[in-house]
Structures are given as C-alpha cells and as structure tokens.
Enzyme design. Structure first.
Site, PDB file in Angstrom:
ATOM      1  N   ASN A 174       0.847  -1.187   0.000  1.00 20.90           N
ATOM      2  CA  ASN A 174       0.000   0.000   0.000  1.00 20.90           C
ATOM      3  C   ASN A 174       0.879   1.232   0.000  1.00 20.90           C
ATOM      4  O   ASN A 174       1.924   1.265   0.651  1.00 20.90           O
ATOM      5  CB  ASN A 174      -0.914   0.030   1.231  1.00 20.90           C
ATOM      6  N   TYR A 178       0.107   9.947   4.687  1.00 16.60           N
ATOM      7  CA  TYR A 178      -0.158  10.202   6.098  1.00 16.60           C
ATOM      8  C   TYR A 178       0.912  11.145   6.624  1.00 16.60           C
ATOM      9  O   TYR A 178       2.101  10.874   6.492  1.00 16.60           O
ATOM     10  CB  TYR A 178      -0.135   8.892   6.903  1.00 16.60           C
ATOM     11  N   ARG A 179       0.487  12.225   7.223  1.00 14.93           N
ATOM     12  CA  ARG A 179       1.440  13.237   7.666  1.00 14.93           C
ATOM     13  C   ARG A 179       2.381  12.683   8.736  1.00 14.93           C
ATOM     14  O   ARG A 179       2.030  11.756   9.485  1.00 14.93           O
ATOM     15  CB  ARG A 179       0.707  14.458   8.208  1.00 14.93           C
ATOM     16  N   TRP A 192      -1.814   7.754  10.624  1.00 17.85           N
ATOM     17  CA  TRP A 192      -2.782   7.109   9.726  1.00 17.85           C
ATOM     18  C   TRP A 192      -4.096   6.928  10.467  1.00 17.85           C
ATOM     19  O   TRP A 192      -4.150   6.540  11.622  1.00 17.85           O
ATOM     20  CB  TRP A 192      -2.272   5.790   9.166  1.00 17.85           C
ATOM     21  N   GLU A 238      -1.184   1.012  -5.578  1.00 17.68           N
ATOM     22  CA  GLU A 238      -1.184   2.376  -6.090  1.00 17.68           C
ATOM     23  C   GLU A 238      -0.135   2.587  -7.175  1.00 17.68           C
ATOM     24  O   GLU A 238      -0.286   3.466  -8.035  1.00 17.68           O
ATOM     25  CB  GLU A 238      -0.953   3.370  -4.948  1.00 17.68           C
ATOM     26  N   ASP A 287      -5.184  21.586   9.599  1.00 18.40           N
ATOM     27  CA  ASP A 287      -5.552  20.578   8.604  1.00 18.40           C
ATOM     28  C   ASP A 287      -6.369  21.153   7.458  1.00 18.40           C
ATOM     29  O   ASP A 287      -6.724  22.328   7.445  1.00 18.40           O
ATOM     30  CB  ASP A 287      -6.330  19.451   9.297  1.00 18.40           C
TER      31      ASP A 287
END
Length: 632
Positions: A174, A178-179, A192, A238, A287
């Site tokens: 995967n 995710y920051r 996540w 991906e 965000d």
C-alpha cells in the site's frame, strides 16, 4: 501537447517552468511559517497562482517546491492529460468492459489487457534516490526543510509523503499519504486514520506483536504522488494506478535497511519501522478542514536510514481553509473516479464534492430517478460505499442539473426541497477530522432529496411565499428572540425556500437550540424558510465562508431544528451549553507578524498579496430580493 509521463519530480518542475507555471523564489525564506503564508497567497490567487520553488531556505541546503498541483492546468499536466475528463474516459474503457461473446470481441480486448500488464511496476537496481545514504547515528531529519505550517502546529510536519507499507497476511503493498510530525533527529509520528490501509496493516503487526517495516518517499513523480491520495480498494497497488496514469511503469528499488521497495526516482526516502506497542502524542496540526486537528496518540516511526538524490528538491503541500492545493488533488479524484461510481450506480450521471465541504463532508449527486424512493436508496448506498461512507451530507438532484454551476445547484435545492419530507437524518461513521459531532468517529448525517417527485411519490408542500418584510420588522423579530443576535443578512436569491443569515454572539450561557426555537416562533420571520446561525464576526456576505461554516460546524441531529416546514441551522462553534463536551478546534490563522513580514517583502519575493475568492458569490447573485446586512 501535454507530456504523458514524468520520470521524476525534476522533469515535472522543468515542464512547469517551460509552461510558465513556476515561480522561482530566490530571496531567503524560512520553513517556519513563511513558506506557508507565501504558498497560501498563491493558492488563493485567481486560478491557483503558480507552483513555487523556494531556492534559498534558511534552515536547509535543499530547495522546496509547493503548490505544484494547485490549479486545473497543473493537475492535468501532473497526470499527463489534456483534461481530467480524458483520463476518466481511459478508466471508463476498463470498467465498462462486457464479457466477450466471440473470438473477435476477445481479440478486441487483448490490447486493453496488454496495457494493464505494461503498467505493472518494475524493479531496478539503478536508484537515484540512494545516491546519498545515511544510517544509524548519521541520520538527522533536521537537514530536511520540513515545514512548520501554522502557528499552533505541534512542530514541523512532512506533508506530502508517500508512505509505503505491506500487509503481513497477504503481502500486498500500500502507498498512502499520512502526515509525519518530526519529533527529533530520527523519529516522527505516523498519522494514519483508522480507515486507512496503512492502519489496517499496522493492526496485523500489532496482533502478531511484531515491528512493522515502513518506507516513506518524498518528492516522487506526480503520478505516484497523486496515486498515494487516491481512494483505491484495499489490496490494489497504487503503483499500478500511477503506471496507468503515466502510461509507463513505475521503477521500484529495494530499500537499504528494510524489506520494502520504493520509487527509485524519489528525491528523498525515509526507512524504518513502527513498533505496535509504542504510541506518542501527535499534533495539533492545521488541517485541510481549515481547523486544527486535535492532539491524539499515534504510532512512532523510527528511522533506520535516510537516503536522497545528490541534488534533491523537497516536495511539500500546505493545507488549510480551501481553496488550496489539495482541492485540485480532490477534484482529480472526483473526475477520475466518476466512471467507477457509475459502474456501481448506473443512474448516477455526475457527482461533486464542494471545496467548502472539505471533501469528506458533502457529496452532491445528479441521478436519473426511476422510481419512488430512488434518491433515498442512493443515499443509503453512498453511506455504505468505501470512503464516501464518511460523508456527513449527501444531496441528490436530477441528472439534468449542471453540477459545474454551484449557483444553479444551490438554487435547485432551495427551490425543490420540502423541509419536512425531503430531509433525512441518519447516524454512522464519520471522518476522524470531524469536530462537530458530540463523539469522535461517529455521529449524525443528513440526506437531502432535491430530485423532482416521481408520479407515485407524495407531492411536496409549498413554503409560505409572502413578501420579504422590511428591515425594521426583521430586526424586531430578531431582537424579540435574543439580544445575542447582533446582525442579519438576507441573500438576494429568488428561491422558494428563502434563507436568512444571522450572527449569534455566544457567551457560553445560551444554547443554540434555545435561540433556534425562539426564531421559529416569530411571525416577522415567517417569510424565511431557512435561518442560519453563525458566530459573531463571520462576514455574512462572504458566502464561501458561510457555507464552509455550515458544512463543518453542524451535527445534523443536534444542530438542525425543523418545524412546520421551516428550518434553523446552528453553524456556530459549540460548547458545553450545547451538549458538546469535546474540545472545539480553533480556526487556522497565520501569525500577524508573518503576514506583515511577507507583505513588506512581497516585491523582493516576487509575489502579490491576494484575498480568498468568493467562490459561491454567484450562488446568491440572482433573484429580486434586496441584499442587506444590518447590525441589530
């Protein structure tokens, strides 16, 4: 002619410059807030401004690029297509394939199958991302120009990482985004969310009591970066989507310290592991909702290696109140995945996720309605469908409504909806970033059926259509309700359900529900079907701001009151007086000193200060009603 594939970020930057879509900022800038503010100005410029390449970052020897995806033209360039519709059409060719009925039809399908095979990722030992390698005590994240984006952020955050993990059970890879909050020289947070594949794989390792290998690529080619944001079904690689977009396979190379593969052409790679038993407080973070996400416990990423190209460029994105760069990434997803949604629901003609709804809060669908209750069925299905299940509001319109015209969409909803029979309140899972629900991750949702009635459905009742009262009458109804109502504005829209916007100066003593009940009892306000409460200080003429507050500050079950065909929506900030015990996040705002400093240096930086666009101004720009906003 659009370039079809970029081998790496450097090639994309070169094409952006050739196309006049890149601004090189040569003056010295700081990655502590300054780059954010400059990027925010560019993002909110007409058309999304330009991509920004900061060549002289005070805290690092590496340049930084931001806003690379931040316009319709640049997102199309990034994905190697003349239009997002064209890329969607390529995908539709695959999802609409019917089983062959003859050898001739089978032969016609072979090129499509060969295309898919050609786009599978390939392994290579030629890895520019490993031209420079740091291990052990050599690792020091402070060499990277990681941005502190907003004043209340918990620290610097890596904001555009391609985080690569692998399922312990299936072995499938995967790549997600995710920051990463930088804690020190060799650890970061790993933010996540529970519904993400990375988190799902993390739980596999947690159950087994084993450390989870993780690799993070920063500065990948644009197709890989986009693919990491795409809502693919679990188990779909991906990198294959990126190869399909590029029409060329992604070259992958083995990491130097963990058993994972990363894009060989990345600018930087962070390698390491996550210990399933170790959590650390992460956040807050400004965000994409336009609010600070709250502090929470998340896994810790320990670096075992840091590698990069000899002359890398650090890629970052800034998120905050839309419109910003991530809006264009979301727009790409909206267009590209329309054929997949249509394959599941053939009656869906189009869908739209308004920027003001920050993507996970609002979905508008245009459908070909065929039978009674059809709209309600689609709502239920959407709430059970992948990442769309996190949508707080789903609105259904007829297939002939142009969803590219926000004004027409809003007018149609206000004209068609019966507030008693067309509003459905449900409950379900919510995005972790939703701050308005009384409880995290779960709360109420609203469905709106603005489709025309089927002959076998009960016909709608019509709202009161009397004349709009004079300002003095409106003011009297408001004053009689509460002295905390301090301003009002009647948008000039000629729909059957007329809206009235009100500022409510909350002081923590009076619940919004109490005000709502009082407003519905005032005869002077009867001409208005929908009354909206907003905090004092909200500019009631800034319709984009108003809709952003409505889409993000409302828990439908608690904050929407419907009575006798009329509605009050409480879009104010909530507190204990409203039955909301969770912390309410602050709006993201830049430090005034940074704003002043950048403004004073605007000529040196080569930028112009601009304000946010009134994206929805056209939505209320028609009709015969006189617009007004009066202090009460």
């Amino acid at each position: 002619m659009t370039k079809r594939a970029y081998q790496n970020l450097g090639e994309f930057i070169s094409e952006l410059e050739k196309a006049g879509e890149l601004l090189r900022v040569k003056a010295p800038v700081s990655c502590d807030l300054e780059i954010t503010h400059i990027t925010d100005l560019a993002s909110k410029a007409p058309g999304g401004g330009k991509a920004l390449l900061f060549e002289n970052v005070r805290e690092s020897r590496f340049p930084v690029i931001t806003n690379a995806f931040g316009s319709e033209r640049r997102i199309c360039m990034a994905l190697g297509t003349e239009s997002l519709a064209g890329l969607a059409h390529r995908i539709e060719r695959f999802v609409r394939i019917e089983p062959p009925k003859s050898l001739r039809q089978l032969a016609d399908l072979l090129p499509l199958g060969l295309d898919l095979i050609r786009f599978l990722p390939r392994r290579t030992s030629n890895a520019p991302c490993q031209e420079v390698i740091y291990r052990g005590d050599q690792i020091d994240l402070s060499i990277l120009p990681v941005l502190k984006c907003w004043p209340q952020d918990g620290g610097p955050f890596v904001t555009l990482p391609v985080v690569i993990t692998r399922s312990m059970e299936t072995g499938r890879r995967n790549a997600g985004m995710y920051r990463l909050q930088v804690f020190d020289r060799n650890t970061t947070g790993m933010h996540w969310h529970i519904h993400k594949d990375g988190s799902h794989y993390f739980q596999e390792y947690r159950r087994a009591g084993r450390r989870m290998p993780v690799a993070v690529a920063i500065g990948t080619d644009p197709a890989v970066t986009y693919a990491a944001t795409a809502p693919l079904p679990r188990g779909i690689d991906e990198m294959m989507l990126a190869g399909f977009i590029r029409k060329r396979p992604v070259q992958m190379t083995r990491c130097v310290s963990v058993d994972l593969e990363v894009p060989a052409e990345a600018e930087f790679v962070l390698e390491g592991y996550v210990d399933p038993e170790e959590l650390r407080l992460e956040g807050p973070f400004g965000d994409h909702t336009g609010y600070y996400s709250l502090v929470g416990e998340y896994p810790v990423f320990h670096l075992t290696a840091l590698t990069h190209r000899r002359n890398p460029v650090y890629s970052a994105t800034i998120v905050g109140r839309p419109p910003m760069e991530d809006c264009w990434l979301a727009k790409a997803t909206e267009r590209i995945f329309l054929p997949l949604l249509g394959a599941i629901h053939p009656e869906v003609r189009d869908f739209w996720m308004p920027w003001e709804g920050v993507f996970h809060n609002v979905v508008v669908l245009a459908i070909d309605k065929e039978y009674p209750g059809h709209a309600r069925r689609i709502m239920s299905s959407v709430w059970g469908q992948g990442q769309m299940s996190f949508s707080k509001a789903v609105a259904l319109l007829d297939g002939g409504v142009d969803l590219n015209n926000p004004g027409k969409v809003i007018e149609t909803i206000l004209d068609e909806v019966d507030l008693e029979s067309d509003i459905y309140i449900a409950e379900g899972v919510l995005d972790v970033l939703d701050h308005s629900a009384p409880d995290p991750l779960f709360g109420s949702k609203i469905g709106i059926d603005a489709t025309r009635r089927h002959p076998d459905e009960r016909q709608r009742s019509k709202p009161y259509a009397g004349p709009i009262p004079a300002d003095k009458e409106i003011e009297k109804g408001i004053r009689d309700t509460s002295c905390m109502l301090c301003a009002f504005h009647c948008p000039p829209i000629g729909a059957r359900n007329r809206p009235l916007l009100l500022n409510f100066a909350k002081d923590g003593t009076v619940a919004g529900r109490t005000i709502s009940e009082g407003l519905l009892q005032k005869p002077q306000l009867r001409a208005f079907s929908i009354l909206v409460l907003l905090d004092a200080g909200i500019d009631l003429r800034d319709y984009s701001l108003v809709l952003w507050k409505v889409f993000n500050n409302v828990d439908p079950k608690r904050d929407i009151l419907v009575h006798s065909g009329r509605m009050v929506i409480d879009a104010t900030s909530k507190g204990p007086e409203d039955g909301h015990a969770r912390p309410w996040p602050a709006d993201i705002e830049m430090d005034p000193q940074i704003v002043k400093r950048v403004e004073e240096r605007s000529k040196e930086l080569g930028i112009e200060a601009v304000g946010p666009p009134a994206r929805f101004a056209a939505a209320f720009g028609s009709g015969n009603a006189k617009a007004r906003r009066d202090d009460v």
